[in-house]
Design a protein around this motif. Structure first.
Motif, short mmCIF file in Angstrom:
data_model
loop_
_atom_site.label_atom_id
_atom_site.label_comp_id
_atom_site.label_asym_id
_atom_site.label_seq_id
_atom_site.Cartn_x
_atom_site.Cartn_y
_atom_site.Cartn_z
N LEU A 147 -31.90 -52.87 42.82
CA LEU A 147 -32.62 -51.75 42.23
C LEU A 147 -31.67 -51.02 41.29
O LEU A 147 -30.57 -50.64 41.69
CB LEU A 147 -33.11 -50.78 43.32
N ALA A 149 -31.36 -47.71 39.41
CA ALA A 149 -31.97 -46.38 39.47
C ALA A 149 -31.82 -45.64 38.14
O ALA A 149 -30.74 -45.61 37.55
CB ALA A 149 -31.34 -45.57 40.60
N LYS A 150 -32.94 -45.08 37.70
CA LYS A 150 -32.97 -44.19 36.54
C LYS A 150 -32.29 -44.80 35.31
O LYS A 150 -31.54 -44.13 34.61
CB LYS A 150 -32.34 -42.85 36.89
N ASP A 160 -36.88 -46.33 37.31
CA ASP A 160 -36.07 -47.36 37.97
C ASP A 160 -36.58 -48.74 37.55
O ASP A 160 -37.71 -48.89 37.10
CB ASP A 160 -36.23 -47.28 39.50
#
Length: 173
Positions: A147, A149-150, A160
């Protein structure tokens, strides 16, 4: 489920205005893509030619003679060591979602990417708050591998991306 009227086939230049129209919807109204300006049909023609030159699939789902979605596999990264890894992209016309077309396209894309010699397929799924794309990929054997993020900012919010991966062909199993 796709109907008997559904045909998944290689994209042709005549399909590209419809492809561009579908993508424009997602560029303008969603965070499914990080593009902020819809590419013109000429860019799609270049992409179609580039993928054909590389032997990679660019497919459309046709329903009752209308392009209702598309999918293609592009090189994951430009460095030579990544040459056996592709990234998938799948987009459906807004009025054709929830009918199994995504599965029909992804299944055909996986098969044709394997035939093209790809060993890994990566999905980069924006807006992890939306589960549909991740669920589709899980049904086809993809696993979440990370993942980010941002990493994107669009429509006034941070987005994300979920990375999913699946082994293909001789690399699977």
């Amino acid at each position: 489920m796709p109907t008997s009227e559904t045909i998944v086939r290689p994209a042709e230049p005549a399909d590209l205005p419809a492809v561009a129209g579908i993508y424009t919807h997602y560029v303008v109204s969603s965070v499914a893509t990080f593009e902020e300006t819809p590419p013109p049909v000429a860019d799609w023609l270049n992409r179609l030619g580039d993928l054909a030159d590389r032997g990679l699939p660019f497919l459309v789902a046709e329903v009752a003679g209308e392009v209702a979605g598309y999918a293609y596999a592009t090189p994951w990264r430009p460095k030579p060591a990544y040459r056996h890894t592709v990234e998938d992209s799948i987009y459906l016309a807004p009025d054709h979602t929830g009918r199994g077309l995504g599965g029909a396209l992804l299944g055909a894309l996986v098969e044709r990417s394997e035939r093209a010699g790809a060993r890994q397929m990566i999905a980069v799924i924006a807006d992890t708050g939306s589960e549909a794309s991740a669920a589709l990929h899980r049904r086809f054997g993809f696993s979440a591998v990370g993942l980010l993020a941002k990493v994107g900012h669009k429509h006034g919010r941070w987005i994300d991306t979920l990375l999913m991966q699946r082994e293909l062909g001789a690399g699977a199993g």
